[in-house]
Design an enzyme around this catalytic site. Structure first.
Site, PDB file in Angstrom:
ATOM      1  CB  SER A 154      -0.964  -0.030   1.189  1.00  0.00           C
ATOM      2  OG  SER A 154      -1.955   0.967   1.059  1.00  0.00           O
ATOM      3  CG  ASP A 178      -3.923  -3.210  -4.094  1.00  0.00           C
ATOM      4  OD1 ASP A 178      -3.975  -3.175  -5.329  1.00  0.00           O
ATOM      5  OD2 ASP A 178      -4.887  -2.878  -3.379  1.00  0.00           O
ATOM      6  CG  HIS A 248      -5.613  -2.497   0.086  1.00  0.00           C
ATOM      7  ND1 HIS A 248      -5.032  -2.080  -1.084  1.00  0.00           N
ATOM      8  CD2 HIS A 248      -4.988  -1.789   1.086  1.00  0.00           C
ATOM      9  CE1 HIS A 248      -4.110  -1.157  -0.828  1.00  0.00           C
ATOM     10  NE2 HIS A 248      -4.059  -0.981   0.479  1.00  0.00           N
TER      11      HIS A 248
END
Length: 451
Positions: A154, A178, A248
């Protein structure tokens, strides 16, 4: 009673010593997320010598870190509740199981823990500066940038990119799991992860319609299930907090699967997910000479192949199962029909081996058009890999609830494995499928030369 108090005192001392000896990832309360936290970056080292007990390291104290070995940094992202990442221990152990290396967990939970996402994202460059200072000292001690590998999750993916940018892209490798989309979508390359940030950048996009980044960011960008809704994740808010984070986090669990020996996830370079689903982009799996890229830890095996592209970038797509290890096994089903009239519909195919194990694939992403003497190639995905197929069943359906039931007359059907192109191709000739009726048959070896 005195003995009891002495026991409690010794227990407390032993716990205190254990905490000092084996530091753990910072655990914060939800209250910390509400009030916010100032930035504090801790580096925790794991090696095969201290697999379960981290060492806190810094620029002046390297602990067990061996600068002659690969060093992998794991950088987490936004932490809205203050809890440690649930996948961190598995990722550390998985990396050390496949290679003798240094694994450095970058704990910036103090800084990432906040309910306000912008507060966490604003600290990403500061975290990158801390990491650069540490890597500078590693280089002074004899380390090589070629051996620096960063795995960023992330926001951590962009932090890794910022570090790579400060070394003019000479880091060995960056993997973005991601990469965060909010506040980074549409930014120029210097303000996000970019292919130029390392010698090789691979990215897994699993939540492109919410928390993740949609556009390509690496030399190779993997899009599981098209990069959108992941199988097994909640589809509505009734799923609770998992509804927001499951897609996610799936990128992390897909990467973890590559560290285990249960299966290997193969991806297929393609311009779009729809083209992949329609079987237009699987040429890399049809021969042993041109292998397909592998997801996760071994993705860099495809680095040399990408060097021949201009620019050296590609997108790759694949489908997954709902649960770990997530692998799907791909087959091509080639069908030539001889109906006088055009038929449109879906095909369901089942495979069975001699032991009675079965696996099914319904090829229904869009209705297929069957024309007389035209070959149609369908991409079928199965949850199991059956080595020796003893029986095949096919069922044809137009999806119509009213009207006549049609027949699909098959001149030839051919089944070939993409995961194992060395396996013999299986054929069957002169089949008639009655609509919505399962037809079971024993295949024979195809007479054609193998590819």
């Amino acid at each position: 009673m005195l003995r009891f108090y002495l026991f409690i005192s010794l227990l407390c001392l032993s716990r205190s010593d254990a905490e000092e000896t084996c530091p753990s990832f910072t655990r914060l309360s939800f209250h910390s997320a509400v009030v916010g936290t100032g930035l504090n970056v801790r580096l925790m080292l794991y090696t095969r010598k201290n697999l379960t007990c981290a060492q806190t390291i810094n620029s002046s104290a390297f602990g067990n870190l061996n600068v002659t070995k690969k060093t992998t940094f794991i950088v987490h992202g936004f932490r809205p509740t203050g809890s440690p990442p649930v996948w961190m221990d598995d990722l550390v152990k998985g990396l050390l199981s496949v290679e003798d290396m240094n694994v450095v967990v970058v704990d910036w939970n103090r800084g990432a823990t906040t309910l306000i996402y912008t507060h966490a994202s604003s600290k990403t460059r500061k975290v990158a500066m801390v990491l650069k200072e540490f890597i500078d000292q590693m280089l002074a001690e004899g380390a090589s940038l070629d051996d620096i590998y960063m795995i960023g999750v992330s926001l951590g993916a962009h932090i890794s990119g910022f570090v790579g940018e400060m070394y003019d892209g000479w880091l060995g490798r960056i993997t973005g799991l991601d990469p965060a989309g909010p506040l980074f979508n549409g930014k120029p390359h210097q303000d996000r992860l970019d292919p130029s940030d390392a010698q090789f950048v691979d990215v897994i996009h699993s939540d492109t319609d919410a928390l993740g980044y949609k556009e390509p960011l690496g030399n190779i960008d993997f899009y599981p299930n098209g990069g959108l809704d992941q199988p097994g994740c909640p589809k509505t808010i009734l799923g609770g907090f998992q509804y927001f984070k499951c897609d996610h986090q799936r990128s992390v669990y897909l990467y973890l699967s590559s560290l285990r020996e249960s299966c290997t996830i193969t991806a297929y370079p393609c311009d779009s997910y729809q083209d992949y689903r329609n079987g237009k982009c699987v040429s890399c799996g049809t021969s042993q000479k041109e292998s397909c890229p592998l997801l996760g830890y071994y993705a860099d095996n495809w680095k040399d192949h990408l060097r021949g592209k201009d620019p050296p970038m590609t997108k790759a797509f694949f489908d997954t199962a709902e649960e770990s290890p997530f692998c799907m096994y791909h087959y091509f089903v080639d069908i030539i029909t001889w109906n006088k009239n055009v038929r449109r519909g879906d095909i369901t195919i089942k495979l069975r081996d001699k032991a009675g194990n079965t696996t099914e694939s319904k090829i229904n992403h869009e209705p297929t058009t069957f024309q007389k003497y035209h070959q149609v190639s369908l991409l079928a995905r199965f949850n199991q890999d059956l080595d020796k197929v003893a029986a095949i069943s096919l069922m044809f359906s137009t999806g119509s609830l009213i009207g006549p039931r049609y027949k699909l007359r098959i001149l030839r059907m051919k089944l070939r494995s993409l995961a194992h192109p060395e396996r013999p191709q299986l054929c069957r000739y002169d089949l008639v499928l009655m609509e919505n009726v399962e037809t079971v048959f024993q295949p024979i070896l195809c007479p054609e030369l193998q590819l």
